[in-house]
Design a protein around this motif. Structure first.
Motif, PDB file in Angstrom:
ATOM      1  N   ARG A 254       1.063  -1.358   0.075  1.00 23.29           N
ATOM      2  CA  ARG A 254      -0.102  -0.106   0.064  1.00 23.29           C
ATOM      3  C   ARG A 254       0.921   1.353   0.039  1.00 23.29           C
ATOM      4  N   THR A 255       1.871   0.999   0.513  1.00 23.21           N
ATOM      5  CA  THR A 255       2.780   2.202   0.878  1.00 23.21           C
ATOM      6  C   THR A 255       3.422   2.450  -0.634  1.00 23.21           C
ATOM      7  N   LEU A 256       4.049   1.629  -1.634  1.00 22.88           N
ATOM      8  CA  LEU A 256       4.123   1.632  -2.594  1.00 22.88           C
ATOM      9  C   LEU A 256       3.061   2.361  -3.518  1.00 22.88           C
ATOM     10  N   GLU A 257       1.845   1.710  -3.655  1.00 17.80           N
ATOM     11  CA  GLU A 257       0.940   2.208  -4.136  1.00 17.80           C
ATOM     12  C   GLU A 257       0.678   3.920  -4.039  1.00 17.80           C
ATOM     13  N   MET A 258       0.552   4.167  -2.774  1.00 19.09           N
ATOM     14  CA  MET A 258       0.376   5.426  -2.410  1.00 19.09           C
ATOM     15  C   MET A 258       1.545   6.537  -3.182  1.00 19.09           C
ATOM     16  N   LEU A 259       2.827   5.933  -3.099  1.00 20.18           N
ATOM     17  CA  LEU A 259       3.777   6.758  -3.623  1.00 20.18           C
ATOM     18  C   LEU A 259       3.771   6.821  -5.187  1.00 20.18           C
ATOM     19  N   GLU A 260       2.934   5.672  -5.817  1.00 25.49           N
ATOM     20  CA  GLU A 260       3.179   5.511  -7.221  1.00 25.49           C
ATOM     21  C   GLU A 260       4.428   5.007  -7.728  1.00 25.49           C
ATOM     22  N   ILE A 261       4.889   4.026  -6.869  1.00 20.87           N
ATOM     23  CA  ILE A 261       5.966   3.357  -7.235  1.00 20.87           C
ATOM     24  C   ILE A 261       5.594   2.098  -7.461  1.00 20.87           C
ATOM     25  N   ASP A 262       6.283   1.275  -8.616  1.00 24.76           N
ATOM     26  CA  ASP A 262       5.795   0.102  -8.805  1.00 24.76           C
ATOM     27  C   ASP A 262       6.707  -0.889  -8.234  1.00 24.76           C
ATOM     28  N   GLU A 263       6.662  -2.292  -8.335  1.00 24.70           N
ATOM     29  CA  GLU A 263       7.268  -3.218  -7.764  1.00 24.70           C
ATOM     30  C   GLU A 263       8.737  -3.182  -8.154  1.00 24.70           C
ATOM     31  N   LEU A 264       9.181  -2.825  -9.239  1.00 22.69           N
ATOM     32  CA  LEU A 264      10.559  -2.609  -9.480  1.00 22.69           C
ATOM     33  C   LEU A 264      11.018  -1.407  -9.064  1.00 22.69           C
ATOM     34  N   GLY A 265      10.406  -0.435  -8.455  1.00 24.11           N
ATOM     35  CA  GLY A 265      11.053   0.927  -8.025  1.00 24.11           C
ATOM     36  C   GLY A 265      10.517   1.773  -9.128  1.00 24.11           C
ATOM     37  N   LEU A 266      10.028   1.689 -10.121  1.00 19.19           N
ATOM     38  CA  LEU A 266       9.721   2.589 -11.156  1.00 19.19           C
ATOM     39  C   LEU A 266       8.891   3.675 -10.779  1.00 19.19           C
ATOM     40  N   GLU A 267       9.058   5.173 -10.879  1.00 17.34           N
ATOM     41  CA  GLU A 267       8.309   5.982 -10.361  1.00 17.34           C
ATOM     42  C   GLU A 267       7.630   6.687 -11.596  1.00 17.34           C
ATOM     43  N   PRO A 268       6.525   7.592 -11.433  1.00 16.08           N
ATOM     44  CA  PRO A 268       5.669   8.010 -12.459  1.00 16.08           C
ATOM     45  C   PRO A 268       6.647   8.774 -13.677  1.00 16.08           C
ATOM     46  N   GLN A 269       7.791   9.229 -13.343  1.00 16.17           N
ATOM     47  CA  GLN A 269       9.041   9.701 -14.331  1.00 16.17           C
ATOM     48  C   GLN A 269       9.403   8.829 -14.877  1.00 16.17           C
ATOM     49  N   ASP A 270       9.717   7.574 -14.563  1.00 15.51           N
ATOM     50  CA  ASP A 270      10.549   6.648 -15.336  1.00 15.51           C
ATOM     51  C   ASP A 270       9.282   6.171 -16.364  1.00 15.51           C
ATOM     52  N   ARG A 271       8.389   5.875 -15.689  1.00 16.54           N
ATOM     53  CA  ARG A 271       7.251   5.512 -16.854  1.00 16.54           C
ATOM     54  C   ARG A 271       6.976   6.414 -17.812  1.00 16.54           C
TER      55      ARG A 271
END
Ligand SMILES: Nc1ncnc2c1ncn2[C@@H]1O[C@H](COP(=O)(O)OP(=O)(O)OP(=O)(O)O)[C@@H](O)[C@H]1O
Ligand SMILES: [Mg+2]
Length: 343
Positions: A254-271
């Motif tokens: 849930r923490t990762l979801e809230m931060l919009e970080i996926d399971e490999l650590g990609l952030e919105p900017q990476d995507r």
């Protein structure tokens, strides 16, 4: 310290405070980078045996991997004194002269962001590194003369996130260069376990595993995610028998979801970077300047912050004709169609 521009002042401040609370203060606590630690120990031991100042050292590698921490460990090993400054803080030759003349015998001068040292100041650094001499120009015009001062034997430790921007004359004056790479999941796991202990947080093995995978192989990111997960558990989590909050698997997710970080650590900017190349440039190749313009992002940020991790994942390739998104990225982003084209 290199940071992403999206970061607010608050996150930077918070990072700095987490950094200092969790910074390893002994070699045993410094997880991973075994080769570097072994080589450094030999180098430092030899210098101590000879009773001389250790060679000048350069630490390079992406942000948050432990360059500053290593510099402090070296200083501790050599008996203490370290004075720190950074490339951008040395504005005038006089700034560097003041720092150098204040160094005692065997002391360490740590210069962070060494790729941002101004060329005029670099000129003064060369003889200081090589011969422990400080050449200062006194006066102006025809009456100007050079004053030479002897410096105490000292060790310069420089850190940089962009070794390629260092000038050759500077680079060649270091006795040894150590390049830090991203950490293995196993090492990040150990770092998370240590940090959890220090912060008095309890995390399940599943939670540690989830956070470790999303940490981009970077200790600072791991510690930041752990803090966020701890906050989450404090508000929403279950309690252990001892009454402490437990960070469990769902809390980590849930923490990762809230931060919009996926399971490999990609952030919105990476995507966004990957999607831009895929959608606007047919998956590449696209030149980095064109890409920077399309993303309204600085080229340096793309090269230093986003690309190294995406390349480690095998998601992106730098080719002479530009950046190319690779099949594993399509699979991760669950984009069909293009993949067959590439394969
Ligand atoms: N090998 C390690 N073992 C355990 N913790 C580490 C390790 N390396 C770094 N850390 C943690 O990560 C934090 C960030 O490390 P550090 O400040 O040394 O990175 P850096 O490479 O200097 O980053 P920057 O380029 O941004 O200056 C440290 O405070 C420490 O808590
Ligand atoms: Mg640092």
């Amino acid at each position: 310290m290199a940071t992403t521009p999206q970061k607010t002042k608050e996150t930077k401040k918070e990072d700095a405070s987490i950094d200092s609370t969790l910074r390893p203060e002994a070699w045993e606590e410094y997880v991973g980078q075994e080769k570097i630690k072994d080589n450094l120990r030999v180098l430092l031991e030899a210098a101590k045996k000879r009773g001389e100042a250790a060679d000048h050292l350069l630490f390079s590698g992406p942000a948050g991997l432990g360059k500053t921490t290593l510099a402090y460990l070296v200083a501790r090993e050599l008996g203490g004194m370290i004075k720190t400054t950074s490339g951008p803080a040395l504005e005038k030759v006089g700034d560097l002269a003041a720092v150098l003349t204040n160094l005692g015998p065997g002391e360490i001068l740590f210069i962070d962001e060494a790729h941002r040292i101004n060329p005029m100041i670099e000129e003064v650094l060369y003889p200081a590194m090589e011969a422990r001499k400080l050449h200062l120009v006194v006066g102006k015009g025809p009456s100007a003369r050079t004053l030479t001062l002897d410096l105490q034997p000292f060790t310069l430790i420089a850190a940089t996130t962009r070794e390629n921007l260092l000038s050759n004359p500077l680079r060649s004056r270091f006795g040894a260069t150590f390049r830090l790479g991203y950490y293995e999941i196993g090492d990040i796991t150990k770092i998370l376990e240590r940090s959890a202990r220090i912060l008095g947080a309890e995390a399940s093995a599943e939670a540690v595993e989830i956070l470790a995978r999303a940490s981009r192989g970077t200790p600072r990111v791991a510690n930041r995610l752990l803090r966020r997960a701890r906050d989450f558990a404090e508000v929403h989590g279950g309690k252990s028998a001892a009454g402490t909050n437990i960070i469990d698997g769902p809390a980590a997710r849930r923490t990762l979801e809230m931060l919009e970080i996926d399971e490999l650590g990609l952030e919105p900017q990476d995507r966004r970077l990957l999607m831009t190349i895929i959608e606007k440039f047919k998956g590449g190749p696209v030149g980095v300047n064109t890409l920077a313009a399309a993303l309204s992002e600085e080229r340096g940020v793309i090269e230093d912050i986003y690309e190294p991790y995406l390349m480690t994942l095998g998601f992106l390739q730098r080719s002479p004709s530009g950046r190319i998104v690779l099949p594993p990225a399509y699979r991760h982003l669950k984009i069909q169609g293009h993949e067959e084209e590439l394969l």
